[in-house]
Design a protein around this motif. Structure first.
Motif, PDB file in Angstrom:
ATOM      1  N   GLU A  22     -56.496 -69.857  56.615  1.00  0.00           N
ATOM      2  CA  GLU A  22     -55.626 -68.682  56.701  1.00  0.00           C
ATOM      3  C   GLU A  22     -56.241 -67.626  57.613  1.00  0.00           C
ATOM      4  OE1 GLU A  22     -53.120 -65.880  53.541  1.00  0.00           O
ATOM      5  OE2 GLU A  22     -54.491 -67.436  52.833  1.00  0.00           O
ATOM      6  N   GLU A  23     -55.384 -66.943  58.388  1.00  0.00           N
ATOM      7  CA  GLU A  23     -55.825 -65.839  59.245  1.00  0.00           C
ATOM      8  C   GLU A  23     -55.460 -64.507  58.601  1.00  0.00           C
ATOM      9  OE1 GLU A  23     -54.801 -65.859  63.350  1.00  0.00           O
ATOM     10  OE2 GLU A  23     -55.231 -67.994  63.622  1.00  0.00           O
ATOM     11  N   PHE A  24     -56.304 -63.510  58.843  1.00  0.00           N
ATOM     12  CA  PHE A  24     -56.018 -62.178  58.320  1.00  0.00           C
ATOM     13  C   PHE A  24     -56.667 -61.132  59.215  1.00  0.00           C
ATOM     14  CE2 PHE A  24     -59.792 -63.822  56.194  1.00  0.00           C
ATOM     15  CZ  PHE A  24     -60.720 -62.783  56.345  1.00  0.00           C
ATOM     16  N   GLY A  25     -56.028 -59.975  59.290  1.00  0.00           N
ATOM     17  CA  GLY A  25     -56.541 -58.869  60.084  1.00  0.00           C
ATOM     18  C   GLY A  25     -57.292 -57.869  59.223  1.00  0.00           C
ATOM     19  N   VAL A  26     -58.246 -57.199  59.844  1.00  0.00           N
ATOM     20  CA  VAL A  26     -59.047 -56.149  59.204  1.00  0.00           C
ATOM     21  C   VAL A  26     -58.999 -54.913  60.093  1.00  0.00           C
ATOM     22  CG1 VAL A  26     -61.356 -55.470  58.429  1.00  0.00           C
ATOM     23  CG2 VAL A  26     -60.592 -57.842  58.140  1.00  0.00           C
ATOM     24  N   LEU A  27     -58.621 -53.785  59.516  1.00  0.00           N
ATOM     25  CA  LEU A  27     -58.605 -52.514  60.237  1.00  0.00           C
ATOM     26  C   LEU A  27     -59.628 -51.586  59.612  1.00  0.00           C
ATOM     27  CD1 LEU A  27     -56.828 -51.104  62.545  1.00  0.00           C
ATOM     28  CD2 LEU A  27     -55.840 -49.813  60.637  1.00  0.00           C
ATOM     29  N   CYS A  28     -60.526 -51.059  60.429  1.00  0.00           N
ATOM     30  CA  CYS A  28     -61.611 -50.196  59.969  1.00  0.00           C
ATOM     31  C   CYS A  28     -61.489 -48.852  60.675  1.00  0.00           C
ATOM     32  CB  CYS A  28     -62.959 -50.863  60.271  1.00  0.00           C
ATOM     33  SG  CYS A  28     -64.400 -49.884  59.841  1.00  0.00           S
ATOM     34  N   TRP A  29     -61.504 -47.732  59.892  1.00  0.00           N
ATOM     35  CA  TRP A  29     -61.208 -46.437  60.518  1.00  0.00           C
ATOM     36  C   TRP A  29     -61.833 -45.296  59.721  1.00  0.00           C
ATOM     37  CZ3 TRP A  29     -55.466 -44.761  61.792  1.00  0.00           C
ATOM     38  CH2 TRP A  29     -55.487 -43.717  62.728  1.00  0.00           C
ATOM     39  N   ASN A  30     -62.625 -44.474  60.401  1.00  0.00           N
ATOM     40  CA  ASN A  30     -63.060 -43.194  59.841  1.00  0.00           C
ATOM     41  C   ASN A  30     -61.930 -42.193  60.063  1.00  0.00           C
ATOM     42  OD1 ASN A  30     -64.111 -40.513  59.574  1.00  0.00           O
ATOM     43  ND2 ASN A  30     -66.182 -41.312  59.759  1.00  0.00           N
ATOM     44  N   THR A  31     -61.322 -41.719  58.991  1.00  0.00           N
ATOM     45  CA  THR A  31     -60.073 -40.961  59.075  1.00  0.00           C
ATOM     46  C   THR A  31     -60.255 -39.447  59.121  1.00  0.00           C
ATOM     47  OG1 THR A  31     -59.804 -40.838  56.673  1.00  0.00           O
ATOM     48  CG2 THR A  31     -58.931 -42.801  57.786  1.00  0.00           C
ATOM     49  N   GLN A  32     -61.488 -38.979  59.084  1.00  0.00           N
ATOM     50  CA  GLN A  32     -61.787 -37.547  59.201  1.00  0.00           C
ATOM     51  C   GLN A  32     -61.010 -36.714  58.161  1.00  0.00           C
ATOM     52  OE1 GLN A  32     -60.877 -35.758  63.002  1.00  0.00           O
ATOM     53  NE2 GLN A  32     -62.457 -34.190  62.818  1.00  0.00           N
ATOM     54  N   LYS A  33     -60.837 -37.296  56.971  1.00  0.00           N
ATOM     55  CA  LYS A  33     -60.183 -36.593  55.847  1.00  0.00           C
ATOM     56  C   LYS A  33     -58.724 -36.237  56.131  1.00  0.00           C
ATOM     57  CE  LYS A  33     -64.613 -34.573  54.384  1.00  0.00           C
ATOM     58  NZ  LYS A  33     -65.413 -35.021  55.527  1.00  0.00           N
ATOM     59  N   LEU A  34     -58.071 -36.996  57.010  1.00  0.00           N
ATOM     60  CA  LEU A  34     -56.699 -36.681  57.421  1.00  0.00           C
ATOM     61  C   LEU A  34     -55.655 -37.588  56.785  1.00  0.00           C
ATOM     62  CD1 LEU A  34     -57.413 -36.146  61.230  1.00  0.00           C
ATOM     63  CD2 LEU A  34     -56.970 -34.366  59.525  1.00  0.00           C
ATOM     64  N   ARG A 231     -55.153 -41.665  70.277  1.00  0.00           N
ATOM     65  CA  ARG A 231     -54.928 -40.354  70.892  1.00  0.00           C
ATOM     66  C   ARG A 231     -55.389 -39.202  70.004  1.00  0.00           C
ATOM     67  NH1 ARG A 231     -52.494 -41.387  75.558  1.00  0.00           N
ATOM     68  NH2 ARG A 231     -51.261 -43.296  75.732  1.00  0.00           N
ATOM     69  N   LYS A 232     -56.578 -39.417  69.398  1.00  0.00           N
ATOM     70  CA  LYS A 232     -57.304 -38.320  68.766  1.00  0.00           C
ATOM     71  C   LYS A 232     -56.671 -37.782  67.498  1.00  0.00           C
ATOM     72  CE  LYS A 232     -60.007 -38.709  72.299  1.00  0.00           C
ATOM     73  NZ  LYS A 232     -61.232 -39.512  72.192  1.00  0.00           N
ATOM     74  N   VAL A 233     -55.943 -38.611  66.751  1.00  0.00           N
ATOM     75  CA  VAL A 233     -55.481 -38.144  65.450  1.00  0.00           C
ATOM     76  C   VAL A 233     -56.677 -37.942  64.523  1.00  0.00           C
ATOM     77  CG1 VAL A 233     -55.082 -40.449  64.481  1.00  0.00           C
ATOM     78  CG2 VAL A 233     -53.800 -38.501  63.615  1.00  0.00           C
ATOM     79  N   SER A 234     -57.724 -38.719  64.726  1.00  0.00           N
ATOM     80  CA  SER A 234     -59.010 -38.528  64.065  1.00  0.00           C
ATOM     81  C   SER A 234     -60.057 -38.436  65.159  1.00  0.00           C
ATOM     82  CB  SER A 234     -59.318 -39.711  63.137  1.00  0.00           C
ATOM     83  OG  SER A 234     -60.670 -39.719  62.734  1.00  0.00           O
ATOM     84  N   ASP A 235     -61.272 -38.012  64.810  1.00  0.00           N
ATOM     85  CA  ASP A 235     -62.331 -38.004  65.819  1.00  0.00           C
ATOM     86  C   ASP A 235     -62.915 -39.394  66.042  1.00  0.00           C
ATOM     87  OD1 ASP A 235     -63.667 -38.175  63.393  1.00  0.00           O
ATOM     88  OD2 ASP A 235     -65.161 -36.646  63.872  1.00  0.00           O
ATOM     89  N   HIS A 236     -62.447 -40.389  65.293  1.00  0.00           N
ATOM     90  CA  HIS A 236     -62.785 -41.796  65.508  1.00  0.00           C
ATOM     91  C   HIS A 236     -61.493 -42.558  65.784  1.00  0.00           C
ATOM     92  CE1 HIS A 236     -66.999 -42.014  63.673  1.00  0.00           C
ATOM     93  NE2 HIS A 236     -66.599 -40.771  63.421  1.00  0.00           N
ATOM     94  N   ASN A 237     -61.609 -43.654  66.505  1.00  0.00           N
ATOM     95  CA  ASN A 237     -60.499 -44.584  66.672  1.00  0.00           C
ATOM     96  C   ASN A 237     -60.689 -45.777  65.738  1.00  0.00           C
ATOM     97  OD1 ASN A 237     -58.695 -43.530  68.675  1.00  0.00           O
ATOM     98  ND2 ASN A 237     -60.257 -43.929  70.229  1.00  0.00           N
ATOM     99  N   PRO A 238     -59.598 -46.421  65.306  1.00  0.00           N
ATOM    100  CA  PRO A 238     -59.732 -47.595  64.449  1.00  0.00           C
ATOM    101  C   PRO A 238     -60.203 -48.820  65.224  1.00  0.00           C
ATOM    102  CG  PRO A 238     -57.423 -47.135  64.880  1.00  0.00           C
ATOM    103  CD  PRO A 238     -58.198 -46.002  65.477  1.00  0.00           C
ATOM    104  N   LEU A 239     -60.931 -49.684  64.516  1.00  0.00           N
ATOM    105  CA  LEU A 239     -61.337 -50.983  65.036  1.00  0.00           C
ATOM    106  C   LEU A 239     -60.537 -52.061  64.310  1.00  0.00           C
ATOM    107  CD1 LEU A 239     -65.242 -50.703  65.135  1.00  0.00           C
ATOM    108  CD2 LEU A 239     -63.558 -49.834  66.770  1.00  0.00           C
ATOM    109  N   TYR A 240     -60.133 -53.075  65.073  1.00  0.00           N
ATOM    110  CA  TYR A 240     -59.331 -54.157  64.504  1.00  0.00           C
ATOM    111  C   TYR A 240     -59.974 -55.492  64.829  1.00  0.00           C
ATOM    112  CZ  TYR A 240     -55.289 -57.232  63.752  1.00  0.00           C
ATOM    113  OH  TYR A 240     -54.450 -58.233  63.324  1.00  0.00           O
ATOM    114  N   ALA A 241     -60.058 -56.352  63.832  1.00  0.00           N
ATOM    115  CA  ALA A 241     -60.537 -57.709  64.050  1.00  0.00           C
ATOM    116  C   ALA A 241     -59.671 -58.672  63.254  1.00  0.00           C
ATOM    117  CB  ALA A 241     -62.001 -57.846  63.612  1.00  0.00           C
TER     118      ALA A 241
END
Length: 245
Positions: A22-34, A231-241
């Motif tokens: 099975e395949e699955f995606g993982v999204l990792c994101w520092n959301t800056q409390k937003l 586009r800077k909704v947080s000071d980090h961008n999400p990573l996807y694998a």
């Protein structure tokens, strides 16, 4: 100071195990409390539409204690590191696979600038053929000396050495110096982790030219990656694998 005092409710509504192949995606994101802002929720909805995933790993998530979370169709657990009268903050792991266990951890040390702890989450997700996938969602220590950073990483390592099977370790590791980066790489080697190298790495949050966010994995086949410009909704961008078991 602001140390969490109550256990935040967890929501476990899925019972689907992960099947071999099975395949699955993982999204990792520092959301800056937003996480509770309309802009963040709008962007997250768009990201998930374009990058389908079954694991969502957030750092610096903010939840209002009296409200349900913004994704009610997910199973989730939070490891808080700060709490106020109205809100909790910490790392949050959400999935549409079954949780068999979720363990919350606080750093032993406090960060010098704010006198607060950091937190990380260990969650176990059952495999149809037996055993489990261990997912570790990390927001690593900042504003401390390198040796204190290393001690906290070592505590995580000791918990992982006993796990036999697939493993994902991801989050904001705050490796903004060469010395910290080397300690993180040593940690990865010690538990057999590989780095999911991002496409478009210039979108990854950096400090002093060092990337801060990573996804590492073991005993999985990496199918693709992307660092996503939000586009800077947080000071980090999400990573996807995307992985295949």
């Amino acid at each position: 100071m602001l140390k969490p005092k109550t256990v935040i409710p967890q929501q476990f509504i899925h019972d689907h195990p992960i099947h071999h192949g099975e395949e699955f995606g993982v999204l990792c994101w520092n959301t800056q409390k937003l996480t509770e802002t309309p802009d963040f929720q709008r962007v997250l909805t768009g990201v998930l539409a374009n990058y389908p995933c079954l694991f969502l790993l957030l750092q610096e998530a903010k939840l209002t204690t009296k409200n349900n979370w913004l994704l009610p169709q997910w199973s989730y657990a939070i490891a808080p590191n700060m709490q106020t009268r109205r809100s909790v903050y910490g790392v949050l792991t959400a999935s549409k696979y079954a949780f068999t266990e979720a363990q919350t951890r606080l750093s032993r040390k406090r960060e010098g600038m704010f006198a607060t702890h950091k937190s990380y989450m260990l969650s176990y997700h059952s495999l149809a053929g037996g055993g489990s996938l261990l997912v570790v969602n990390v927001h690593a220590m900042n504003f401390v000396r390198a040796n204190q950073f290393s001690q906290e990483i070592e505590f995580i390592k000791e918990e992982l050495l006993g796990h036999k099977g697939p493993l994902i370790v991801a989050g904001d590791f705050n490796v903004w110096s060469r010395q910290r980066r080397l300690r993180l790489l040593q940690f990865c080697r010690s538990v057999g982790l590989r780095h999911a190298i991002m496409v478009d790495p210039h979108h990854i949050k950096t400090y002093r030219q060092h990337p801060l966010d990573f996804i590492f994995y073991r005993d999985l086949s990496l199918q693709g990656t992307s660092a996503i410009d939000t586009r800077k909704v947080s000071d980090h961008n999400p990573l996807y694998a995307r992985f295949k078991l």
